[in-house]
Design an enzyme around this catalytic site. Structure first.
Site, PDB file in Angstrom:
ATOM      1  N   GLN A 147       0.801  -1.220   0.000  1.00 51.29           N
ATOM      2  CA  GLN A 147       0.000   0.000   0.000  1.00 51.29           C
ATOM      3  C   GLN A 147       0.840   1.279   0.000  1.00 51.29           C
ATOM      4  O   GLN A 147       0.337   2.338  -0.337  1.00 51.29           O
ATOM      5  CB  GLN A 147      -0.969  -0.021   1.189  1.00 51.29           C
ATOM      6  CG  GLN A 147      -2.019  -1.115   1.038  1.00 51.29           C
ATOM      7  CD  GLN A 147      -2.976  -1.185   2.219  1.00 51.29           C
ATOM      8  OE1 GLN A 147      -2.680  -1.828   3.212  1.00 51.29           O
ATOM      9  NE2 GLN A 147      -4.105  -0.527   2.126  1.00 51.29           N
TER      10      GLN A 147
ATOM     11  N   ARG B 198       3.748   0.107  12.888  1.00 47.99           N
ATOM     12  CA  ARG B 198       3.459  -1.219  12.326  1.00 47.99           C
ATOM     13  C   ARG B 198       3.566  -1.156  10.808  1.00 47.99           C
ATOM     14  O   ARG B 198       2.931  -0.324  10.164  1.00 47.99           O
ATOM     15  CB  ARG B 198       2.056  -1.673  12.733  1.00 47.99           C
ATOM     16  CG  ARG B 198       1.665  -2.962  12.069  1.00 47.99           C
ATOM     17  CD  ARG B 198       0.324  -3.514  12.505  1.00 47.99           C
ATOM     18  NE  ARG B 198      -0.065  -4.514  11.531  1.00 47.99           N
ATOM     19  CZ  ARG B 198      -1.114  -4.419  10.730  1.00 47.99           C
ATOM     20  NH1 ARG B 198      -1.944  -3.401  10.809  1.00 47.99           N
ATOM     21  NH2 ARG B 198      -1.344  -5.359   9.851  1.00 47.99           N
TER      22      ARG B 198
ATOM     23  N   HIS C 127       1.151  -9.237   4.655  1.00 49.32           N
ATOM     24  CA  HIS C 127      -0.081  -8.431   4.604  1.00 49.32           C
ATOM     25  C   HIS C 127      -0.603  -8.433   3.159  1.00 49.32           C
ATOM     26  O   HIS C 127      -0.394  -7.482   2.392  1.00 49.32           O
ATOM     27  CB  HIS C 127       0.235  -7.004   5.080  1.00 49.32           C
ATOM     28  CG  HIS C 127      -0.967  -6.124   5.331  1.00 49.32           C
ATOM     29  ND1 HIS C 127      -1.142  -5.427   6.509  1.00 49.32           N
ATOM     30  CD2 HIS C 127      -2.031  -5.801   4.571  1.00 49.32           C
ATOM     31  CE1 HIS C 127      -2.262  -4.713   6.453  1.00 49.32           C
ATOM     32  NE2 HIS C 127      -2.820  -4.918   5.278  1.00 49.32           N
TER      33      HIS C 127
ATOM     34  N   ASN D   8      -1.620 -10.734   8.384  1.00 51.75           N
ATOM     35  CA  ASN D   8      -2.666  -9.752   8.586  1.00 51.75           C
ATOM     36  C   ASN D   8      -3.993 -10.301   8.048  1.00 51.75           C
ATOM     37  O   ASN D   8      -4.074 -10.703   6.877  1.00 51.75           O
ATOM     38  CB  ASN D   8      -2.334  -8.457   7.823  1.00 51.75           C
ATOM     39  CG  ASN D   8      -3.456  -7.432   7.942  1.00 51.75           C
ATOM     40  OD1 ASN D   8      -3.711  -6.895   9.017  1.00 51.75           O
ATOM     41  ND2 ASN D   8      -4.177  -7.183   6.847  1.00 51.75           N
ATOM     42  N   GLU D   9      -4.999 -10.334   8.883  1.00 47.34           N
ATOM     43  CA  GLU D   9      -6.379 -10.619   8.494  1.00 47.34           C
ATOM     44  C   GLU D   9      -6.552 -11.784   7.515  1.00 47.34           C
ATOM     45  O   GLU D   9      -7.099 -11.609   6.426  1.00 47.34           O
ATOM     46  CB  GLU D   9      -6.997  -9.370   7.868  1.00 47.34           C
ATOM     47  CG  GLU D   9      -7.056  -8.185   8.800  1.00 47.34           C
ATOM     48  CD  GLU D   9      -7.786  -6.993   8.180  1.00 47.34           C
ATOM     49  OE1 GLU D   9      -7.956  -6.963   6.957  1.00 47.34           O
ATOM     50  OE2 GLU D   9      -8.193  -6.106   8.933  1.00 47.34           O
TER      51      GLU D   9
ATOM     52  N   ASN E  84      -7.909  -5.873  14.121  1.00 44.67           N
ATOM     53  CA  ASN E  84      -8.179  -4.635  13.398  1.00 44.67           C
ATOM     54  C   ASN E  84      -9.665  -4.395  13.535  1.00 44.67           C
ATOM     55  O   ASN E  84     -10.471  -5.295  13.267  1.00 44.67           O
ATOM     56  CB  ASN E  84      -7.822  -4.779  11.918  1.00 44.67           C
ATOM     57  CG  ASN E  84      -6.333  -4.983  11.702  1.00 44.67           C
ATOM     58  OD1 ASN E  84      -5.530  -4.731  12.602  1.00 44.67           O
ATOM     59  ND2 ASN E  84      -5.955  -5.420  10.514  1.00 44.67           N
TER      60      ASN E  84
ATOM     61  N   TYR F 286     -12.895  -1.560  12.820  1.00 45.03           N
ATOM     62  CA  TYR F 286     -13.362  -0.307  12.232  1.00 45.03           C
ATOM     63  C   TYR F 286     -14.842  -0.050  12.477  1.00 45.03           C
ATOM     64  O   TYR F 286     -15.251   1.101  12.610  1.00 45.03           O
ATOM     65  CB  TYR F 286     -13.171  -0.316  10.704  1.00 45.03           C
ATOM     66  CG  TYR F 286     -11.727  -0.288  10.260  1.00 45.03           C
ATOM     67  CD1 TYR F 286     -10.951  -1.438  10.233  1.00 45.03           C
ATOM     68  CD2 TYR F 286     -11.150   0.906   9.844  1.00 45.03           C
ATOM     69  CE1 TYR F 286      -9.628  -1.404   9.814  1.00 45.03           C
ATOM     70  CE2 TYR F 286      -9.824   0.950   9.421  1.00 45.03           C
ATOM     71  CZ  TYR F 286      -9.071  -0.213   9.400  1.00 45.03           C
ATOM     72  OH  TYR F 286      -7.772  -0.183   8.990  1.00 45.03           O
TER      73      TYR F 286
ATOM     74  N   GLU G 154      -5.190  -1.967  14.023  1.00 40.56           N
ATOM     75  CA  GLU G 154      -5.720  -0.997  13.046  1.00 40.56           C
ATOM     76  C   GLU G 154      -7.050  -0.461  13.526  1.00 40.56           C
ATOM     77  O   GLU G 154      -7.900  -1.214  14.007  1.00 40.56           O
ATOM     78  CB  GLU G 154      -5.982  -1.654  11.681  1.00 40.56           C
ATOM     79  CG  GLU G 154      -4.781  -1.858  10.832  1.00 40.56           C
ATOM     80  CD  GLU G 154      -5.130  -2.488   9.481  1.00 40.56           C
ATOM     81  OE1 GLU G 154      -6.195  -2.190   8.910  1.00 40.56           O
ATOM     82  OE2 GLU G 154      -4.312  -3.306   9.021  1.00 40.56           O
TER      83      GLU G 154
ATOM     84  N   TRP H  79      -4.823   3.400  11.634  1.00 39.71           N
ATOM     85  CA  TRP H  79      -4.706   3.155  10.192  1.00 39.71           C
ATOM     86  C   TRP H  79      -5.237   4.403   9.513  1.00 39.71           C
ATOM     87  O   TRP H  79      -6.402   4.720   9.645  1.00 39.71           O
ATOM     88  CB  TRP H  79      -5.523   1.931   9.742  1.00 39.71           C
ATOM     89  CG  TRP H  79      -5.297   1.719   8.275  1.00 39.71           C
ATOM     90  CD1 TRP H  79      -5.964   2.288   7.235  1.00 39.71           C
ATOM     91  CD2 TRP H  79      -4.272   0.894   7.691  1.00 39.71           C
ATOM     92  NE1 TRP H  79      -5.426   1.895   6.045  1.00 39.71           N
ATOM     93  CE2 TRP H  79      -4.387   1.040   6.300  1.00 39.71           C
ATOM     94  CE3 TRP H  79      -3.271   0.082   8.204  1.00 39.71           C
ATOM     95  CZ2 TRP H  79      -3.542   0.386   5.407  1.00 39.71           C
ATOM     96  CZ3 TRP H  79      -2.435  -0.575   7.315  1.00 39.71           C
ATOM     97  CH2 TRP H  79      -2.572  -0.421   5.936  1.00 39.71           C
TER      98      TRP H  79
ATOM     99  N   GLU I 177      -5.590   2.012  -1.394  1.00 43.10           N
ATOM    100  CA  GLU I 177      -6.630   1.327  -0.625  1.00 43.10           C
ATOM    101  C   GLU I 177      -7.246   0.189  -1.460  1.00 43.10           C
ATOM    102  O   GLU I 177      -8.416   0.213  -1.828  1.00 43.10           O
ATOM    103  CB  GLU I 177      -7.666   2.358  -0.144  1.00 43.10           C
ATOM    104  CG  GLU I 177      -8.823   1.827   0.681  1.00 43.10           C
ATOM    105  CD  GLU I 177      -8.447   0.910   1.837  1.00 43.10           C
ATOM    106  OE1 GLU I 177      -7.385   1.099   2.435  1.00 43.10           O
ATOM    107  OE2 GLU I 177      -9.225  -0.014   2.107  1.00 43.10           O
TER     108      GLU I 177
HETATM  109  C1  BGC Z   1      -6.483  -3.779   6.019  1.00 37.69           C
HETATM  110  C2  BGC Z   1      -5.787  -2.576   5.418  1.00 37.69           C
HETATM  111  C3  BGC Z   1      -6.809  -1.660   4.788  1.00 37.69           C
HETATM  112  C4  BGC Z   1      -7.760  -1.188   5.866  1.00 37.69           C
HETATM  113  C5  BGC Z   1      -8.792  -0.171   5.423  1.00 37.69           C
HETATM  114  C6  BGC Z   1      -7.753  -3.448   6.761  1.00 37.69           C
HETATM  115  O1  BGC Z   1      -8.662  -4.477   6.556  1.00 37.69           O
HETATM  116  O2  BGC Z   1      -5.604  -4.514   6.830  1.00 37.69           O
HETATM  117  O3  BGC Z   1      -4.838  -3.028   4.499  1.00 37.69           O
HETATM  118  O4  BGC Z   1      -6.242  -0.617   4.090  1.00 37.69           O
HETATM  119  O5  BGC Z   1      -8.448  -2.304   6.373  1.00 37.69           O
HETATM  120  O6  BGC Z   1      -9.689  -0.721   4.536  1.00 37.69           O
END
Ligand code: BGC
Length: 538
Positions: free
Chosen positions: A54, A111, A156, A201-202, A342, A344, A416, A466, A473
């Site tokens: 990224q 990170r 990642h 990652n994820e 992570n 959101y 994140e 993040w 993205e």
């Molecule tokens: C990911 C990132 C991504 C972020 C925002 C996460 O799921 O690890 O790579 O940019 O979300 O969408």
């Protein structure tokens, strides 16, 4: 005017309601609490996050091989505006400047991930690229010079393309050996300087995006999930995940046997986590919430903590869900020193076993759960750039509590959390993007929710924003911006947004608890070290 006793009582009751902190929170969770560094335990990691593809760019420089994203993004139509990471933020050449930016923010950790094809251009099937190793050694050394702890994610989402072409990458168990080989090189080359490792990652998000929806390379899916040329959305995600989990376990076994005793670092894996709330006020939707959490978060952590997939997955997926052998269980179980998530957003979960759902959601692979941000025409929170991400700060506290309960309050870290504004109709002016009050409100309210979870005993030891800078993205290319720093796509100049100044303020104003000299996961529950000042505030 004279008030009756009952009116007075009602008035008094309302005042109590408004003043009581927990009630005030539920009444208006967007109310801005002031966040202070002293509300977090001593030595808490406050950082920013990025990933190699990224931000790095330099996609064919200094011996780097092609990876899955290099190939995927060059196929027209795969990515918005046909953007790609060929140059990205040019971090490969501007990393020193980026470290300066981080130093000026006052973060004590950073990170980042390692580009697999920069270290191993052809996976196991070619030479180690020493110039790739030098790049990361330089990055790590310069971070340490500035007092910033490197927090390394080994993988990642980016894979040497050769591994895809040879045997279909994560669909093959051979990939476990490739990852092990890559991880060993990372431990050998950088391990003496690294306290914090995460293997992948994820994996849960990658399995979904790459093998169910077909939005990430290799772009596999089948109807009704999408119309891809290859794939089987009902079957491939669990296969890919199985290989990722075993790759993780093998790498951790190696780390613990050969490196950890001397190097003294800690190791984990990162899951993508949504929080869920019932769509309807009924038991079926309550159960849908449990299934949604099991099919996402516990898909990663149950095997790692308890040695098998969650019972709900076993029940609904039957023979599609692979089995672990006794030997595999023995290396998987306990293969983390901390839980990394992570987080959101939060969505509503609706049952699809007893009621009809849109095709795709009513499938075993999705746990027969429909997830959505909307209920009776009302959104669960403010919109963001991602149609599945809404601003729901309470979800942070809830997901932390869920992890705390399900995994016996193991040390946790939020690797994140971030915000990108929804796209505007017109081209957004650079100045608007720099005045990102919405992002500040997002982080303030999510951090306040995190602080509440910690006050209630959750053993959380760090938080990463993040992202450090705007970057590539994935399928949205450069149209979506998560950075604390704005990046001009023409000049690649970095400019601090208001949020960068806000974060810096939090981190530097009462920075007494910024001690980061020892490994935070080698300590006891750091709650005992929450400063006196913040105890007084509780
Ligand atoms: C990911 C990132 C991504 C972020 C925002 C996460 O799921 O690890 O790579 O940019 O979300 O969408």
């Amino acid at each position: 005017m004279r008030l009756k006793i009952s009116q007075l009582f009602f008035f008094f009751f309302c005042i109590v309601l408004l003043l009581h902190p927990s009630l005030a929170q539920t009444t208006n969770e967007h109310e801005q609490e002031d966040v202070k560094r002293s509300q977090f335990p001593d030595g808490f990691l406050f950082g920013t996050s990025t990933s190699s593809y990224q931000i790095e760019g330099a996609y064919l420089e200094d011996g780097k091989g092609l990876n899955n994203w290099d190939v995927f993004t060059h196929i027209p139509g795969n990515i918005k505006n046909n953007d790609n990471g060929d140059i990205a933020d040019n971090h490969y050449h501007q990393f020193l400047e980026d470290i300066e930016l981080m130093q000026s923010l006052g973060v004590n950790a950073y990170r980042f991930s390692i580009s697999w094809s920069r270290i191993l251009p052809r996976g196991r099937f070619g030479e180690v690229n020493t110039r790739g190793i030098s790049f990361y050694n330089n990055l790590i050394d310069n971070l340490l010079l500035k007092g910033i702890e490197p927090f390394v994610t080994i993988h990642h989402h980016d894979i040497p393309q050769e591994l895809e072409d040879r045997y279909g990458s994560w669909l093959s168990p051979l990939m476990q050996e490739d990852f092990l080989y890559f991880a060993e090189i990372c431990f050998k080359s950088f391990g003496h300087k690294i306290k914090y490792w995460t293997t992948l990652n994820e994996p849960n998000l990658f399995a979904d995006m790459a093998y169910m929806r077909g939005w990430y390379p290799p772009g596999h899916c089948s109807p009704p999930f999408g119309n891809c040329s290859f794939g089987n959305s009902d079957v491939e995600p669990p296969t890919a995940m199985h290989n990722m989990l075993l790759a993780h376990a093998k790498a951790v076994k190696l780390y613990r046997q050969m490196f950890q005793p001397k190097q003294g670092g800690s190791i984990g894996i990162i899951a993508n986590t949504m929080m869920y709330e019932p769509h309807g006020d009924n038991e079926d939707d309550q159960k849908a919430v449990s299934r949604a959490l099991a099919f996402q978060l516990a898909w990663v952590f149950d095997p790692i903590v308890y040695g098998d997939y969650p019972p709900e997955m076993r029940h609904y997926l039957g023979s599609v869900l692979p089995r672990f052998s006794q030997e595999e269980i023995s290396i998987l179980k306990g293969s983390i020193d901390f839980i990394a998530i992570n987080h959101y957003s939060t969505l509503y979960a609706k049952d699809c076993i007893h009621s009809a759902c849109i095709p795709g959601w009513d499938r075993p692979i999705r746990g027969f759960v429909y997830t959505t941000g909307e209920r009776d025409g009302v959104l669960i929170g403010d919109r963001t750039a991602n149609p599945r991400f809404f601003v729901v700060p309470r979800g942070m506290e809830k997901i932390i509590n869920y992890v705390k309960e399900r995994y016996n309050n193991m040390p946790m870290i939020v690797t994140e959390n971030g915000f990108a504004p929804p796209p505007q109709q017109k081209q957004q002016h650079q100045q608007d993007l720099l005045q990102d009050a919405e992002r500040i409100n997002f982080h303030k309210s999510y951090l306040a929710a995190l602080a509440r979870a910690i006050r209630n005993g959750a053993d959380v030891r760090g938080y990463f924003v993040w992202s450090m800078i705007d970057n590539f993205e994935w399928i949205d290319g450069y149209s979506v911006r998560y950075g604390l720093y704005y990046v001009d796509r023409q000049t690649l100049k970095r400019m601090p947004k208001l949020s960068a100044k806000w974060y810096k303020n939090i981190l530097t104003v009462d920075a007494t608890s910024n001690s980061n000299s020892s490994n935070i996961f080698k300590r006891k529950n750091t709650m005992s070290t929450v400063s006196q000042a913040s105890k007084a505030e509780i």
